[in-house]
Write a protein that holds these residues in place. Structure first.
Motif, PDB file in Angstrom:
ATOM      1  N   LEU A 101       0.747  -1.346   0.269  1.00 48.22           N
ATOM      2  CA  LEU A 101       0.211  -0.175   0.276  1.00 48.22           C
ATOM      3  C   LEU A 101       0.720   0.738   0.005  1.00 48.22           C
ATOM      4  N   SER A 102       0.689   2.632  -1.240  1.00 48.00           N
ATOM      5  CA  SER A 102       1.524   3.357  -0.905  1.00 48.00           C
ATOM      6  C   SER A 102       0.192   5.175  -1.298  1.00 48.00           C
ATOM      7  N   ALA A 103       0.457   5.210  -0.390  1.00 49.80           N
ATOM      8  CA  ALA A 103       0.374   6.945   0.101  1.00 49.80           C
ATOM      9  C   ALA A 103       1.084   8.251  -0.233  1.00 49.80           C
ATOM     10  N   GLY A 104       0.303   9.053  -0.521  1.00 49.68           N
ATOM     11  CA  GLY A 104       1.304  10.477  -0.654  1.00 49.68           C
ATOM     12  C   GLY A 104       1.352  11.636  -1.267  1.00 49.68           C
ATOM     13  N   TYR A 127      -2.651  13.973  -5.073  1.00 47.98           N
ATOM     14  CA  TYR A 127      -2.902  13.009  -4.129  1.00 47.98           C
ATOM     15  C   TYR A 127      -2.707  12.117  -4.423  1.00 47.98           C
ATOM     16  N   SER A 128      -1.815  11.357  -3.468  1.00 46.63           N
ATOM     17  CA  SER A 128      -1.827   9.775  -4.496  1.00 46.63           C
ATOM     18  C   SER A 128      -2.221   8.567  -3.583  1.00 46.63           C
ATOM     19  N   ALA A 129      -3.119   7.487  -3.820  1.00 48.90           N
ATOM     20  CA  ALA A 129      -3.205   6.289  -2.848  1.00 48.90           C
ATOM     21  C   ALA A 129      -3.494   4.969  -3.741  1.00 48.90           C
ATOM     22  N   ALA A 130      -2.573   4.174  -3.571  1.00 48.97           N
ATOM     23  CA  ALA A 130      -2.545   2.937  -4.440  1.00 48.97           C
ATOM     24  C   ALA A 130      -2.203   1.894  -3.867  1.00 48.97           C
ATOM     25  N   VAL A 131      -2.712   0.066  -4.470  1.00 41.57           N
ATOM     26  CA  VAL A 131      -2.278  -0.758  -4.092  1.00 41.57           C
ATOM     27  C   VAL A 131      -1.412  -1.245  -5.091  1.00 41.57           C
ATOM     28  N   GLY A 317       1.060  -5.109 -11.382  1.00 38.71           N
ATOM     29  CA  GLY A 317       0.255  -4.163 -11.243  1.00 38.71           C
ATOM     30  C   GLY A 317      -0.231  -2.943  -9.969  1.00 38.71           C
ATOM     31  N   SER A 318      -1.038  -2.337 -10.086  1.00 37.96           N
ATOM     32  CA  SER A 318      -1.678  -0.990  -9.379  1.00 37.96           C
ATOM     33  C   SER A 318      -3.040  -0.270  -9.572  1.00 37.96           C
ATOM     34  N   VAL A 319      -3.561   0.091  -8.720  1.00 33.37           N
ATOM     35  CA  VAL A 319      -5.159   0.531  -7.957  1.00 33.37           C
ATOM     36  C   VAL A 319      -5.066   1.791  -7.354  1.00 33.37           C
ATOM     37  N   GLY A 320      -5.607   2.936  -7.798  1.00 29.98           N
ATOM     38  CA  GLY A 320      -5.346   3.632  -6.724  1.00 29.98           C
ATOM     39  C   GLY A 320      -6.021   4.332  -7.608  1.00 29.98           C
ATOM     40  N   TYR A 321      -5.654   6.135  -6.650  1.00 34.00           N
ATOM     41  CA  TYR A 321      -6.287   7.623  -6.990  1.00 34.00           C
ATOM     42  C   TYR A 321      -5.617   8.184  -7.025  1.00 34.00           C
ATOM     43  N   GLU A 322      -5.707   9.254  -7.887  1.00 35.77           N
ATOM     44  CA  GLU A 322      -5.079  10.683  -8.052  1.00 35.77           C
ATOM     45  C   GLU A 322      -5.580  11.594  -8.167  1.00 35.77           C
ATOM     46  N   ALA A 323      -5.531  12.695  -7.672  1.00 35.06           N
ATOM     47  CA  ALA A 323      -6.140  14.178  -7.164  1.00 35.06           C
ATOM     48  C   ALA A 323      -5.346  15.078  -6.539  1.00 35.06           C
ATOM     49  N   ASP A 324      -5.534  16.656  -7.111  1.00 31.15           N
ATOM     50  CA  ASP A 324      -5.206  17.778  -7.280  1.00 31.15           C
ATOM     51  C   ASP A 324      -5.324  17.565  -5.819  1.00 31.15           C
TER      52      ASP A 324
END
Length: 463
Positions: A101-104, A127-131, A317-324
């Motif tokens: 798990l990564s986030a930052g 911002y980002s968060a992903a598995v 692979g990875s799945v996550g979210y990114e947003a300003d």
């Protein structure tokens, strides 16, 4: 692209299903049928292998119970099993995908004095968060074979634990019987000292009456003090066996100081032994079973080195979210994902792989030779133990009769001496002979018990 990824997964799944069968051809020997490798949270002695109870000695039963619970070699063997099991589970874990798990949050400013930025500076942040998933798919079974290597080595440590326990119980029994033998010999010395004191009184009385010479008195005292002088050495020997027993029990010699308080004799136990020992009994020996497990482990290791010549397949692979903005991060429009199957094939490694295979094959051949040597050693130990036991039993029977005759000889010679019909030298000879044969009898009894213990140990326990 989607069809290629789907085909990649199908091939990987088929390889994972088939690799177990492919790896079995490297396993030379079958698994032992008397050990459950799935349940080893706590090591205990096998319930059907308490051979020491055949001697019918409650003290011996208690000593072995304490030793199996407190002996430091046994405890170290248990820790070795735990370590080997952890190594096996660690190797087994390489078969599964790694999930993280990564986030930052990231903010960066780009230069406005480069051609790439078209001479306009800019500042961005998001911002980002992903598995994340990283999986080396074991298509050809290399990881599986290395896991099997560690599993067999783990099973080898279990057999090593059994070997430690068999040797420990045998050492406790042998040391205990040596201690009992020493105390029985000490009892023989003390009984002879008491008997010789009575003879001194008889000789002194005859000397005072003018019926014996002073030489007879001196000779009787010489035999008495010679016997008395052997007692301290025997007591020191008993203390030595007691101290050795304390180490086996995992306690200090002070804990056994003065134990046992009196001698109660050696167990009179005779076990019928067949001269021909079936070869299947030798597989009861933990060292032979350990050698078998090591052969299987090194055979699997050889199979793993052969698979290193084949391609390696990876899936990341990875799945996550990114947003300003942080509040927009969980929105559906912020979803990101990627999948990246890959293949790596080492075509040249400077001889590393070929030499690794040669090393693994040499290790396997060495383990096979070691197994053959273990079998020969086991056969030699069994035959020697049988020969020693049968010989000591025969010696015990003959020595018992000799002791009876010596005791009768002493009584007759002493009676004749009292009547003035024989010289005192005959009494002296009878005293010395009786002491010697009584001591030989105790030694023969102790030797037969210890030889039987050695036979139990040579066969890996009871049979």
């Amino acid at each position: 692209m989607t069809r290629s990824i789907f085909l990649f997964f199908i091939l990987s799944l088929a390889a994972l299903t088939a690799k177990g069968q492919d790896g079995d051809k490297y396993l030379t020997y079958p698994l032992p049928d008397n050990w459950d490798t799935n349940s080893h949270s706590q090591q205990t002695m096998p319930d059907n292998d308490r051979w020491w109870k055949n001697f019918g000695d409650a003290q011996l039963d208690s000593l072995i119970e304490v030793a199996t619970r407190q002996n430091f070699s046994a405890l170290a063997a248990i820790e070795n099993i735990k370590r080997a099991k952890a190594v096996w589970r660690q190797a087994q874990g390489a078969l599964l995908p790694q999930v993280g798990l990564s986030a930052g949050w990231q903010r960066a400013r780009s230069s406005g004095n480069t051609a790439l930025s078209e001479y306009r500076e800019s500042t961005e942040g998001y911002y980002s968060a992903a598995v994340n998933v990283n999986w080396q798919i074991d298509v050809f079974g290399g990881i599986y074979m290395r896991s099997k290597t560690q599993k067999r080595l783990f099973q080898a440590t279990e057999e090593e634990y059994c070997a430690v326990m068999v040797a420990l119980c045998a050492n406790v029994a042998s040391t205990y019987f040596s201690l009992k033998q020493g105390m029985a010999q000490l009892e023989v010395l003390r009984n002879n000292v008491a008997s010789q004191e009575e003879i001194i009184k008889i000789v002194t009385s005859r000397y005072n009456s003018g019926l014996a010479s002073k030489l007879d008195v001196a000779q009787s005292k010489s035999v008495y003090y010679n016997t008395l002088a052997q007692i301290p050495a025997m007591e020191a020997s008993i203390d030595g066996y007691r101290n050795s027993l304390a180490v086996l029990l995992g306690c200090t010699p002070a804990d056994l100081n003065g134990w046992p308080t009196q001698a109660d004799g050696l167990p009179s136990y005779v076990e019928p032994v067949e001269m021909g020992v079936p070869a299947t009994l030798l597989r009861r020996r933990p060292d032979i079973r350990k050698a078998e497990r090591e052969i299987e482990a090194y055979a699997a290791a050889l199979g793993a080195t052969k698979r290193d010549w084949l391609p390696e397949f990876y899936l990341t692979g990875s799945v996550g979210y990114e947003a300003d903005k942080l509040k927009e991060l969980p929105h559906a429009r912020s979803l990101t994902w990627q999948i990246a199957p890959a293949m790596q094939w080492k075509l040249f490694t400077g001889g590393e792989r070929i030499n690794a295979t040669r090393e693994a094959r040499a290790t396997l051949e060495q383990s096979i030779l070691s197994f053959n040597n273990s079998v020969l050693t086991a056969m030699q130990e069994v035959e020697s133990a049988i020969s020693g036991y049968t010989g000591s039993v025969a010696q015990t029977v003959a020595t018992k009769e000799a002791v009876n005759q010596c005791r009768e000889t002493l009584e007759l010679s002493l009676e004749l001496y009292k009547q003035g019909l024989t010289q005192f030298q005959n009494v002296l000879d009878a005293q010395r002979t009786l002491l010697s044969y009584q001591d030989y009898l105790v030694q023969a009894q102790g030797s037969s018990l210890k030889s039987l213990v050695q036979l139990y140990e040579a066969l890996g326990g009871g049979w």
